[in-house]
Design a protein around this motif. Structure first.
Motif, PDB file in Angstrom:
ATOM      1  N   MET A   1       0.823  -1.195   0.000  1.00 13.76           N
ATOM      2  CA  MET A   1       0.000   0.000   0.000  1.00 13.76           C
ATOM      3  C   MET A   1       0.870   1.264   0.000  1.00 13.76           C
ATOM      4  N   TYR A   2       1.942   1.224   0.774  1.00 21.20           N
ATOM      5  CA  TYR A   2       2.822   2.395   0.878  1.00 21.20           C
ATOM      6  C   TYR A   2       3.342   2.815  -0.487  1.00 21.20           C
ATOM      7  N   ASP A   3       3.862   1.861  -1.264  1.00 18.57           N
ATOM      8  CA  ASP A   3       4.446   2.193  -2.565  1.00 18.57           C
ATOM      9  C   ASP A   3       3.400   2.759  -3.529  1.00 18.57           C
ATOM     10  N   MET A   4       2.195   2.202  -3.489  1.00 20.60           N
ATOM     11  CA  MET A   4       1.137   2.678  -4.373  1.00 20.60           C
ATOM     12  C   MET A   4       0.740   4.117  -4.021  1.00 20.60           C
ATOM     13  N   VAL A   5       0.559   4.398  -2.737  1.00 16.03           N
ATOM     14  CA  VAL A   5       0.169   5.745  -2.308  1.00 16.03           C
ATOM     15  C   VAL A   5       1.302   6.732  -2.576  1.00 16.03           C
ATOM     16  N   LYS A   6       2.537   6.297  -2.361  1.00 23.45           N
ATOM     17  CA  LYS A   6       3.693   7.168  -2.619  1.00 23.45           C
ATOM     18  C   LYS A   6       3.772   7.544  -4.099  1.00 23.45           C
ATOM     19  N   THR A   7       3.567   6.576  -4.970  1.00 23.28           N
ATOM     20  CA  THR A   7       3.597   6.827  -6.412  1.00 23.28           C
ATOM     21  C   THR A   7       2.461   7.767  -6.812  1.00 23.28           C
ATOM     22  N   LEU A   8       1.279   7.493  -6.306  1.00 19.86           N
ATOM     23  CA  LEU A   8       0.131   8.343  -6.623  1.00 19.86           C
ATOM     24  C   LEU A   8       0.341   9.771  -6.116  1.00 19.86           C
ATOM     25  N   HIS A   9       0.862   9.902  -4.905  1.00 22.98           N
ATOM     26  CA  HIS A   9       1.139  11.217  -4.317  1.00 22.98           C
ATOM     27  C   HIS A   9       2.169  11.975  -5.166  1.00 22.98           C
ATOM     28  N   SER A  10       3.179  11.274  -5.631  1.00 22.91           N
ATOM     29  CA  SER A  10       4.224  11.911  -6.444  1.00 22.91           C
ATOM     30  C   SER A  10       3.693  12.376  -7.790  1.00 22.91           C
ATOM     31  N   TYR A  11       2.924  11.524  -8.466  1.00 19.42           N
ATOM     32  CA  TYR A  11       2.408  11.905  -9.784  1.00 19.42           C
ATOM     33  C   TYR A  11       1.305  12.951  -9.682  1.00 19.42           C
ATOM     34  N   TRP A  12       0.482  12.849  -8.646  1.00 21.92           N
ATOM     35  CA  TRP A  12      -0.578  13.840  -8.466  1.00 21.92           C
ATOM     36  C   TRP A  12       0.019  15.228  -8.225  1.00 21.92           C
ATOM     37  N   ALA A  13       1.203  15.272  -7.625  1.00 28.19           N
ATOM     38  CA  ALA A  13       1.872  16.549  -7.354  1.00 28.19           C
ATOM     39  C   ALA A  13       2.143  17.313  -8.651  1.00 28.19           C
ATOM     40  N   TYR A  14       2.436  16.601  -9.732  1.00 26.74           N
ATOM     41  CA  TYR A  14       2.633  17.271 -11.025  1.00 26.74           C
ATOM     42  C   TYR A  14       1.349  17.991 -11.444  1.00 26.74           C
ATOM     43  N   LEU A  15       0.220  17.321 -11.263  1.00 25.53           N
ATOM     44  CA  LEU A  15      -1.057  17.929 -11.617  1.00 25.53           C
ATOM     45  C   LEU A  15      -1.346  19.143 -10.742  1.00 25.53           C
ATOM     46  N   VAL A  16      -1.089  19.015  -9.446  1.00 24.61           N
ATOM     47  CA  VAL A  16      -1.309  20.128  -8.525  1.00 24.61           C
ATOM     48  C   VAL A  16      -0.475  21.336  -8.951  1.00 24.61           C
ATOM     49  N   LEU A  17       0.803  21.119  -9.212  1.00 25.58           N
ATOM     50  CA  LEU A  17       1.668  22.230  -9.613  1.00 25.58           C
ATOM     51  C   LEU A  17       1.235  22.835 -10.940  1.00 25.58           C
ATOM     52  N   LEU A  18       0.881  22.002 -11.888  1.00 23.73           N
ATOM     53  CA  LEU A  18       0.450  22.487 -13.193  1.00 23.73           C
ATOM     54  C   LEU A  18      -0.804  23.355 -13.072  1.00 23.73           C
ATOM     55  N   ILE A  19      -1.795  22.872 -12.367  1.00 20.21           N
ATOM     56  CA  ILE A  19      -3.044  23.618 -12.218  1.00 20.21           C
ATOM     57  C   ILE A  19      -2.826  24.879 -11.389  1.00 20.21           C
ATOM     58  N   LEU A  20      -2.014  24.777 -10.346  1.00 20.26           N
ATOM     59  CA  LEU A  20      -1.763  25.942  -9.504  1.00 20.26           C
ATOM     60  C   LEU A  20      -0.989  27.021 -10.264  1.00 20.26           C
TER      61      LEU A  20
END
Length: 146
Positions: A1-20
């Protein structure tokens, strides 16, 4: 679970930065050119709010399932604060990013109460820019890009 959430958190950060970044530039450019506030501007601000809150939820899950979290009971806060990597992941990154998301939330709420377009754009540009700077200051760049 840790690796999956870590990967999702990392990739979602790109979207957050792009939209922000889009929201910040949109509000600054529209304020400077004295444009009217439109439904599109509202959607950009709202989408920034939504993606940052999803990132917060992912980050909180990641924080509590992280193997580093056990360092609080194993080493104590004093040892965590002496280690720059542990301090970044357990204290600085979560705290500063939560503050950034609070600023996004406040900016979004305050801008809705403004009546004039210029005031709406000014509120969004100030709060969202500060949040963006805070996000960029606490990203673990060496692991994120590596």
């Amino acid at each position: 679970m840790y690796d999956m959430v870590k990967t999702l958190h990392s990739y979602w950060a790109y979207l957050v930065l792009l939209i922000l970044v889009l929201a910040v530039f949109n509000s600054i450019i529209k304020k400077a050119s004295k444009k009217e506030y439109e439904a599109k501007d509202f959607r950009i601000a709202l989408f920034s709010l939504i993606v940052s809150h999803i990132q917060l939820l992912l980050g909180l899950i990641l924080y509590f399932v992280s193997p580093r979290f056990s360092l609080f009971s194993e080493s104590g806060m004093g040892e965590i604060m002496k280690n720059s990597i542990d301090r970044l992941y357990l204290v600085e990154h979560p705290l500063v990013n939560i503050i950034a998301i609070v600023l996004i939330t406040i900016g979004y709420s305050k801008h809705k109460k403004k009546l004039l377009s210029e005031a709406k754009f000014k509120t969004l540009s100030v709060f969202y820019t500060i949040a963006l700077i805070l996000f960029l200051s606490r990203i673990p760049w060496n692991t994120w890009l590596g």
